[in-house]
Write an enzyme that holds these catalytic residues in place. Structure first.
Site, PDB file in Angstrom:
ATOM      1  N   CYS A   1       0.830  -1.213   0.000  1.00  0.00           N
ATOM      2  CA  CYS A   1       0.000   0.000   0.000  1.00  0.00           C
ATOM      3  C   CYS A   1       0.859   1.255   0.000  1.00  0.00           C
ATOM      4  O   CYS A   1       0.626   2.179  -0.772  1.00  0.00           O
ATOM      5  CB  CYS A   1      -0.924  -0.022   1.213  1.00  0.00           C
ATOM      6  SG  CYS A   1      -1.866   1.489   1.399  1.00  0.00           S
TER       7      CYS A   1
ATOM      8  N   CYS B   1      -1.498   1.785  -3.041  1.00  0.00           N
ATOM      9  CA  CYS B   1      -2.515   2.827  -2.815  1.00  0.00           C
ATOM     10  C   CYS B   1      -1.946   4.237  -2.747  1.00  0.00           C
ATOM     11  O   CYS B   1      -2.473   5.150  -3.390  1.00  0.00           O
ATOM     12  CB  CYS B   1      -3.241   2.577  -1.502  1.00  0.00           C
ATOM     13  SG  CYS B   1      -3.458   0.856  -1.059  1.00  0.00           S
TER      14      CYS B   1
ATOM     15  N   LYS C   1      -0.039   5.487  -5.937  1.00  0.00           N
ATOM     16  CA  LYS C   1      -1.087   5.523  -6.980  1.00  0.00           C
ATOM     17  C   LYS C   1      -1.975   6.756  -6.833  1.00  0.00           C
ATOM     18  O   LYS C   1      -2.266   7.464  -7.790  1.00  0.00           O
ATOM     19  CB  LYS C   1      -1.907   4.225  -6.892  1.00  0.00           C
ATOM     20  CG  LYS C   1      -3.102   4.074  -7.819  1.00  0.00           C
ATOM     21  CD  LYS C   1      -4.390   4.711  -7.378  1.00  0.00           C
ATOM     22  CE  LYS C   1      -4.878   4.413  -5.999  1.00  0.00           C
ATOM     23  NZ  LYS C   1      -5.375   3.065  -5.771  1.00  0.00           N
TER      24      LYS C   1
ATOM     25  N   TYR D   1      -9.394  -3.239 -10.658  1.00  0.00           N
ATOM     26  CA  TYR D   1      -9.011  -2.013  -9.955  1.00  0.00           C
ATOM     27  C   TYR D   1      -7.789  -1.342 -10.586  1.00  0.00           C
ATOM     28  O   TYR D   1      -7.822  -0.166 -10.938  1.00  0.00           O
ATOM     29  CB  TYR D   1      -8.617  -2.348  -8.515  1.00  0.00           C
ATOM     30  CG  TYR D   1      -9.735  -2.581  -7.547  1.00  0.00           C
ATOM     31  CD1 TYR D   1     -10.184  -1.556  -6.734  1.00  0.00           C
ATOM     32  CD2 TYR D   1     -10.311  -3.834  -7.403  1.00  0.00           C
ATOM     33  CE1 TYR D   1     -11.174  -1.764  -5.801  1.00  0.00           C
ATOM     34  CE2 TYR D   1     -11.312  -4.049  -6.467  1.00  0.00           C
ATOM     35  CZ  TYR D   1     -11.738  -3.018  -5.674  1.00  0.00           C
ATOM     36  OH  TYR D   1     -12.723  -3.222  -4.744  1.00  0.00           O
TER      37      TYR D   1
ATOM     38  N   GLU E   1      -7.658   2.134 -12.762  1.00  0.00           N
ATOM     39  CA  GLU E   1      -7.020   3.308 -12.148  1.00  0.00           C
ATOM     40  C   GLU E   1      -5.874   3.817 -13.028  1.00  0.00           C
ATOM     41  O   GLU E   1      -5.767   5.028 -13.281  1.00  0.00           O
ATOM     42  CB  GLU E   1      -6.532   2.952 -10.740  1.00  0.00           C
ATOM     43  CG  GLU E   1      -7.708   2.681  -9.809  1.00  0.00           C
ATOM     44  CD  GLU E   1      -7.347   2.363  -8.375  1.00  0.00           C
ATOM     45  OE1 GLU E   1      -8.220   2.509  -7.507  1.00  0.00           O
ATOM     46  OE2 GLU E   1      -6.204   1.948  -8.105  1.00  0.00           O
TER      47      GLU E   1
ATOM     48  N   HIS F   1     -26.670  22.249   0.553  1.00  0.00           N
ATOM     49  CA  HIS F   1     -26.799  22.773  -0.806  1.00  0.00           C
ATOM     50  C   HIS F   1     -25.864  23.942  -1.037  1.00  0.00           C
ATOM     51  O   HIS F   1     -25.707  24.759  -0.141  1.00  0.00           O
ATOM     52  CB  HIS F   1     -28.258  23.228  -1.019  1.00  0.00           C
ATOM     53  CG  HIS F   1     -28.530  23.709  -2.391  1.00  0.00           C
ATOM     54  ND1 HIS F   1     -28.621  22.840  -3.469  1.00  0.00           N
ATOM     55  CD2 HIS F   1     -28.734  24.957  -2.878  1.00  0.00           C
ATOM     56  CE1 HIS F   1     -28.863  23.551  -4.562  1.00  0.00           C
ATOM     57  NE2 HIS F   1     -28.941  24.832  -4.232  1.00  0.00           N
TER      58      HIS F   1
ATOM     59  N   GLU G   1     -25.564  16.034  -1.598  1.00  0.00           N
ATOM     60  CA  GLU G   1     -26.968  16.230  -1.221  1.00  0.00           C
ATOM     61  C   GLU G   1     -27.887  15.281  -1.989  1.00  0.00           C
ATOM     62  O   GLU G   1     -28.999  14.991  -1.547  1.00  0.00           O
ATOM     63  CB  GLU G   1     -27.403  17.684  -1.432  1.00  0.00           C
ATOM     64  CG  GLU G   1     -27.493  18.124  -2.881  1.00  0.00           C
ATOM     65  CD  GLU G   1     -27.969  19.578  -3.024  1.00  0.00           C
ATOM     66  OE1 GLU G   1     -28.875  19.991  -2.293  1.00  0.00           O
ATOM     67  OE2 GLU G   1     -27.410  20.295  -3.882  1.00  0.00           O
TER      68      GLU G   1
HETATM   69  P1  NDP Z   1      -8.727  -7.368 -10.053  1.00  0.00           P
HETATM   70  O1  NDP Z   1      -9.081  -8.639  -9.419  1.00  0.00           O
HETATM   71  O2  NDP Z   1      -9.387  -6.114  -9.622  1.00  0.00           O
HETATM   72  O3  NDP Z   1      -8.966  -7.504 -11.628  1.00  0.00           O
HETATM   73  C1  NDP Z   1      -8.327  -8.482 -12.382  1.00  0.00           C
HETATM   74  C2  NDP Z   1      -8.646  -8.299 -13.847  1.00  0.00           C
HETATM   75  O4  NDP Z   1      -7.829  -9.175 -14.601  1.00  0.00           O
HETATM   76  C3  NDP Z   1     -10.078  -8.619 -14.197  1.00  0.00           C
HETATM   77  O5  NDP Z   1     -10.503  -7.768 -15.218  1.00  0.00           O
HETATM   78  C4  NDP Z   1     -10.007 -10.076 -14.656  1.00  0.00           C
HETATM   79  O6  NDP Z   1     -10.936 -10.440 -15.647  1.00  0.00           O
HETATM   80  C5  NDP Z   1      -8.625 -10.134 -15.277  1.00  0.00           C
HETATM   81  N1  NDP Z   1      -7.964 -11.429 -15.092  1.00  0.00           N
HETATM   82  C6  NDP Z   1      -7.934 -12.165 -13.978  1.00  0.00           C
HETATM   83  N2  NDP Z   1      -7.198 -13.278 -14.166  1.00  0.00           N
HETATM   84  C7  NDP Z   1      -6.731 -13.232 -15.421  1.00  0.00           C
HETATM   85  C8  NDP Z   1      -5.908 -14.073 -16.209  1.00  0.00           C
HETATM   86  N3  NDP Z   1      -5.402 -15.208 -15.716  1.00  0.00           N
HETATM   87  N4  NDP Z   1      -5.640 -13.711 -17.481  1.00  0.00           N
HETATM   88  C9  NDP Z   1      -6.131 -12.583 -17.990  1.00  0.00           C
HETATM   89  N5  NDP Z   1      -6.917 -11.743 -17.292  1.00  0.00           N
HETATM   90  C10 NDP Z   1      -7.212 -12.052 -16.031  1.00  0.00           C
HETATM   91  O7  NDP Z   1      -7.139  -7.285  -9.924  1.00  0.00           O
HETATM   92  P2  NDP Z   1      -6.107  -6.065  -9.877  1.00  0.00           P
HETATM   93  O8  NDP Z   1      -4.825  -6.663 -10.293  1.00  0.00           O
HETATM   94  O9  NDP Z   1      -6.609  -4.883 -10.600  1.00  0.00           O
HETATM   95  O10 NDP Z   1      -6.069  -5.699  -8.335  1.00  0.00           O
HETATM   96  C11 NDP Z   1      -5.735  -6.701  -7.372  1.00  0.00           C
HETATM   97  C12 NDP Z   1      -6.403  -6.398  -6.054  1.00  0.00           C
HETATM   98  O11 NDP Z   1      -5.765  -5.285  -5.462  1.00  0.00           O
HETATM   99  C13 NDP Z   1      -7.855  -6.032  -6.166  1.00  0.00           C
HETATM  100  O12 NDP Z   1      -8.685  -7.145  -6.116  1.00  0.00           O
HETATM  101  C14 NDP Z   1      -8.066  -5.123  -4.999  1.00  0.00           C
HETATM  102  O13 NDP Z   1      -8.495  -5.872  -3.913  1.00  0.00           O
HETATM  103  C15 NDP Z   1      -6.700  -4.529  -4.732  1.00  0.00           C
HETATM  104  N6  NDP Z   1      -6.664  -3.119  -5.165  1.00  0.00           N
HETATM  105  C16 NDP Z   1      -7.518  -2.242  -4.579  1.00  0.00           C
HETATM  106  C17 NDP Z   1      -7.534  -0.915  -4.966  1.00  0.00           C
HETATM  107  C18 NDP Z   1      -8.507   0.014  -4.336  1.00  0.00           C
HETATM  108  O14 NDP Z   1      -9.038  -0.319  -3.282  1.00  0.00           O
HETATM  109  N7  NDP Z   1      -8.799   1.178  -4.918  1.00  0.00           N
HETATM  110  C19 NDP Z   1      -6.633  -0.419  -5.999  1.00  0.00           C
HETATM  111  C20 NDP Z   1      -5.793  -1.434  -6.562  1.00  0.00           C
HETATM  112  C21 NDP Z   1      -5.817  -2.734  -6.147  1.00  0.00           C
HETATM  113  P3  NDP Z   1     -12.529 -10.608 -15.443  1.00  0.00           P
HETATM  114  O15 NDP Z   1     -13.127  -9.387 -16.024  1.00  0.00           O
HETATM  115  O16 NDP Z   1     -12.876 -11.845 -16.168  1.00  0.00           O
HETATM  116  O17 NDP Z   1     -12.775 -10.722 -13.978  1.00  0.00           O
END
Ligand code: NDP
Length: 452
Positions: free
Chosen positions: A45, A50, A53, A181, A185, A441, A446
């Site tokens: 983080c 976080c 980022k 995520y 982002e 307001h 709101e």
């Molecule tokens: P996410 O789980 O959010 O998203 C993963 C993405 O990759 C999805 O679109 C998924 O597809 C795709 N995917 C998953 N597996 C594969 C694969 N084997 N091959 C190709 N594509 C794949 O992961 P992130 O890496 O973005 O983030 C990891 C974690 O970090 C998050 O789950 C979150 O908990 C945390 N995080 C939180 C943030 C916040 O709170 N603002 C910011 C950044 C990270 P599909 O559409 O099919 O699901």
């Protein structure tokens, strides 16, 4: 607290959000605590997640603000962006936080080893660089998660969120694999900074798990802002040209995509490789996670785990709470468990979205009779802008009890608004309580109390 025959009462592996909190609280309860960290104290983080980022999000939002400033009568010609300057400023802040976290450990009398620790028995770890073996009455694993790099030819030319903060130059063309995520982002950051961005996902959706209306709104707005999407398009291979440019071949039958940087953001996997779990008789779960009970205890009674490595909810504040509850329970005589209900979350996309509680679809499945209230509004700040970007709020209400189960928002400052609103959801307030609250307001927030 009785002194045990071990070197320490607690040995923590991993000095990220969960590990540092657990160490500090246990030490505060009088335990003799040591923590090992193989990278930098602070964890994902703070060091490569976080915090840096969010600084990049702020930086990129100035592009939008400059547009608004011109609409509001300011002359902004000559504004330029300097990536190395931003990158180095962010790195300096990460250094500052790393030092602050280290001081926290020191001031709480937690011994820290900048070394990799591996479990060699139920009560012992070996420090890799020094070769020293250290014993502890309890071991806490807080090693977090690590980006997944799917296997495809040319994966070695791609980067993950670990490397994205250190780019030499701002790339002209960025391809992002995944639409979760991190993908959304960084798509927003690079798009606002003027890069050509293509998001490529294996499925046909973005941000699976968020309310469908928010996802569709974000998709429409980001498309209008110039982000390209390729769906149902798993990576086939990435080729590197002689000029170092990359060519991404995907399996949707479309043309390959040229890129200067390919960011893979396809999830994060519990970080357990080579930890020596087998030496304590601990087997991994089906998702590669360390299975634990409500107290964070693994199948080995002296070994515990908190945070992303347990793959319950991969969010910093949850890891912190789990670390805190662990130390209060084990060392403070204050047993307590973390509540996983009504956890707010946000995606710092542009615009951001934020949610607490079940989506409309989830609530229909679990509660049956629900009422939905929505507000689709034009944020006042955008009023002079040619870009029509509307905000959208949704309340999910239990018809039987009038209780607000969920709130889902997309629009400027949605995470800031939602954090306050999440208190109402956690407290079990009703739609009538929202209606009884006088609007502030003019504000966007709101809208929360004006949905009829
Ligand atoms: P996410 O789980 O959010 O998203 C993963 C993405 O990759 C999805 O679109 C998924 O597809 C795709 N995917 C998953 N597996 C594969 C694969 N084997 N091959 C190709 N594509 C794949 O992961 P992130 O890496 O973005 O983030 C990891 C974690 O970090 C998050 O789950 C979150 O908990 C945390 N995080 C939180 C943030 C916040 O709170 N603002 C910011 C950044 C990270 P599909 O559409 O099919 O699901």
């Amino acid at each position: 607290m009785p002194q045990s025959a071990f070197d320490y009462d607690l040995f923590v592996i991993g000095a990220g959000s969960g590990g540092v909190r657990a160490s500090r609280i246990a030490a505060g309860h009088g335990a003799r605590v040591a923590v090992a960290e193989e990278f930098r104290i602070g964890g994902t983080c703070v060091i490569r997640g976080c915090v840096p980022k969010k600084l990049l999000v702020y930086a990129s939002q100035f592009a939008d603000d400059l547009g608004h400033a011109a609409d509001y009568g300011w002359t902004v010609e000559g504004a330029r962006f300097d990536w190395p300057k931003l990158r180095d400023a962010v790195a300096r802040d990460v250094d500052r936080l790393n030092a602050a976290y280290t001081r926290t450990l020191e001031s709480n009398k937690v011994t820290h080893f900048l070394d990799r620790a591996e479990i060699v028995g139920p009560n012992s770890v070996r420090l890799k660089a020094s070769g020293e073996t250290v014993t502890a009455a309890k071991i806490l694993i807080a090693t977090g998660a690590w980006p997944v790099m799917p296997e495809f030819p040319g994966a070695e030319h791609c980067i993950t969120s670990n490397e994205v903060f250190h780019l030499e130059t701002l790339p002209a063309r960025v391809v992002i694999a995944g639409a979760g995520y991190i993908a959304m982002e960084f798509a927003g950051i690079f798009n606002a900074l003027g890069c050509a961005v293509t998001v490529v996902n294996r499925s046909d959706t973005i941000l699976r798990g968020y309310d469908i209306d928010l996802r569709e709104r974000l998709l429409a707005i980001t498309r209008a802002r110039g982000i390209a999407y390729r769906f149902d398009a798993p990576f086939d291979r990435v080729e590197k040209g002689e000029d170092s440019s990359l060519l991404v071949h995907v399996t949707d039958g479309g043309a390959p995509i040229a890129a200067d940087v390919v960011l893979v953001a396809t999830g994060r996997r519990p970080n357990t490789a080579g930890l020596g779990l087998e030496n304590a008789g601990i087997a991994l779960g089906t998702r590669g996670e360390i299975p634990v009970d409500a107290d964070g205890r693994t199948s080995c009674p002296s070994v515990f785990a908190v945070g992303d490595v347990t793959d319950r909810v991969q969010l910093t504040p949850i890891a912190i709470r789990e670390g805190h509850a662990f130390s209060d329970t084990q060392f403070g005589g204050k047993p307590g468990a973390v509540s996983y209900e009504a956890i707010p979350s946000a995606v710092f996309s542009q615009p951001p979205l934020a949610s607490v509680g079940p989506t409309e679809a989830e609530a229909r499945a679990t509660h049956g009779d629900i009422r939905i209230f929505t507000s689709d509004f034009r944020p006042m700040k955008n009023i002079f802008s040619e870009r029509i970007e509307r905000g959208f709020y949704k309340l999910v209400v239990d018809a039987a009890t009038d209780r607000v189960l969920g709130i889902h928002m997309i629009g400027p400052d949605a995470p800031e608004v939602l954090q306050a609103a999440a208190i109402a959801v956690k407290a079990g307030l009703t739609k009538a309580d929202f209606d009884a609250t006088v609007a502030l307001h003019p504000s966007m927030a709101e809208e929360l109390v004006l949905m009829r």
